[in-house]
Design a protein around this motif. Structure first.
Motif, PDB file in Angstrom:
ATOM      1  N   GLU A 148       0.856  -1.179   0.000  1.00  0.00           N
ATOM      2  CA  GLU A 148       0.000   0.000   0.000  1.00  0.00           C
ATOM      3  C   GLU A 148       0.894   1.230   0.000  1.00  0.00           C
ATOM      4  O   GLU A 148       1.768   1.377   0.860  1.00  0.00           O
ATOM      5  CB  GLU A 148      -0.906   0.022   1.224  1.00  0.00           C
ATOM      6  CG  GLU A 148      -1.860   1.190   1.226  1.00  0.00           C
ATOM      7  CD  GLU A 148      -2.850   1.144   2.364  1.00  0.00           C
ATOM      8  OE1 GLU A 148      -3.596   2.128   2.506  1.00  0.00           O
ATOM      9  OE2 GLU A 148      -2.892   0.156   3.103  1.00  0.00           O
ATOM     10  N   ASP A 205       0.698   5.582  -1.105  1.00  0.00           N
ATOM     11  CA  ASP A 205      -0.039   6.745  -1.605  1.00  0.00           C
ATOM     12  C   ASP A 205      -1.528   6.443  -1.724  1.00  0.00           C
ATOM     13  O   ASP A 205      -2.190   6.867  -2.675  1.00  0.00           O
ATOM     14  CB  ASP A 205       0.545   7.199  -2.948  1.00  0.00           C
ATOM     15  CG  ASP A 205       0.281   8.676  -3.227  1.00  0.00           C
ATOM     16  OD1 ASP A 205       0.171   9.453  -2.263  1.00  0.00           O
ATOM     17  OD2 ASP A 205       0.170   9.031  -4.418  1.00  0.00           O
ATOM     18  N   GLY A 206      -2.054   5.666  -0.754  1.00  0.00           N
ATOM     19  CA  GLY A 206      -3.477   5.357  -0.724  1.00  0.00           C
ATOM     20  C   GLY A 206      -3.932   4.275  -1.682  1.00  0.00           C
ATOM     21  O   GLY A 206      -5.125   3.998  -1.765  1.00  0.00           O
ATOM     22  N   ARG A 207      -3.003   3.667  -2.409  1.00  0.00           N
ATOM     23  CA  ARG A 207      -3.361   2.608  -3.369  1.00  0.00           C
ATOM     24  C   ARG A 207      -2.699   1.301  -2.955  1.00  0.00           C
ATOM     25  O   ARG A 207      -1.597   1.295  -2.423  1.00  0.00           O
ATOM     26  CB  ARG A 207      -2.890   2.969  -4.768  1.00  0.00           C
ATOM     27  CG  ARG A 207      -3.517   4.228  -5.304  1.00  0.00           C
ATOM     28  CD  ARG A 207      -3.091   4.509  -6.728  1.00  0.00           C
ATOM     29  NE  ARG A 207      -1.653   4.337  -6.926  1.00  0.00           N
ATOM     30  CZ  ARG A 207      -0.942   5.017  -7.792  1.00  0.00           C
ATOM     31  NH1 ARG A 207      -1.501   5.912  -8.556  1.00  0.00           N
ATOM     32  NH2 ARG A 207       0.341   4.803  -7.928  1.00  0.00           N
ATOM     33  N   ARG A 250      -1.178  -2.238  -4.360  1.00  0.00           N
ATOM     34  CA  ARG A 250      -0.637  -2.876  -5.565  1.00  0.00           C
ATOM     35  C   ARG A 250      -0.028  -4.206  -5.184  1.00  0.00           C
ATOM     36  O   ARG A 250       0.397  -4.386  -4.054  1.00  0.00           O
ATOM     37  CB  ARG A 250       0.483  -2.025  -6.167  1.00  0.00           C
ATOM     38  CG  ARG A 250      -0.007  -0.762  -6.780  1.00  0.00           C
ATOM     39  CD  ARG A 250       0.995  -0.230  -7.718  1.00  0.00           C
ATOM     40  NE  ARG A 250       1.576  -1.302  -8.521  1.00  0.00           N
ATOM     41  CZ  ARG A 250       1.983  -1.179  -9.751  1.00  0.00           C
ATOM     42  NH1 ARG A 250       1.866  -0.048 -10.344  1.00  0.00           N
ATOM     43  NH2 ARG A 250       2.515  -2.165 -10.404  1.00  0.00           N
TER      44      ARG A 250
END
Length: 143
Positions: free
Chosen positions: A50, A52-54, A56
């Motif tokens: 996780e 930057d708020g995302r 992957r």
């Protein structure tokens, strides 16, 4: 590609550090942003990250040179990251942990977010330093 090298000395024997480095289930405890790590056959690992708020998923190939105290890895997709962790005994109860990371700052920003330019290099340096500090705490507490 940019290269970053950081090290930290830990107060445990090299074999203990080596074993801790290979406990992938503990990575979320000391690697910022890592939520889960799964090992797969053939020296592969999948990391849920996780940033930057995302969230992957990254896949990496990992290789060990235990006799030399080196674990190397590289991502198999974007962003391209190449890294290694080298262990050197200081004495029988202390080990130097050397982390090396090669990365393309633009690719990191595009894939994972974060600041631009020099600010990003400083952020990555602080992140690696912090991860090493957390690894040291984790390893020394396990003693």
């Amino acid at each position: 590609m940019s290269t970053l090298e950081e090290h930290i000395d830990v107060g445990v024997p090299i074999d203990t550090v080596w074993d801790s480095l290979h406990r992938v289930e503990d990575y979320p405890r000391f690697v910022e942003g890592v939520r889960e790590v799964r090992t797969e056959a053939g020296g592969r690992a999948r990391l849920e990250v996780e940033a930057d708020g995302r969230v992957r998923e990254l896949e990496a190939e990992v290789s060990d040179r235990r006799g030399e105290g080196v674990m190397e890895w590289h991502t198999t997709g974007a962003p391209e990251l190449v890294g290694s962790v080298s262990l050197k005994p200081i004495d029988e109860n202390h080990t130097r942990v050397q982390a090396r990371l090669e990365y393309d700052p633009g690719a990191i920003r595009e894939a994972l977010g974060g600041p631009k330019g020099f600010a990003q290099a400083n952020a990555i340096e602080r992140l690696v330093r912090s991860d090493l500090e957390h690894f040291k705490e984790c390893v020394e507490q396990r003693r």
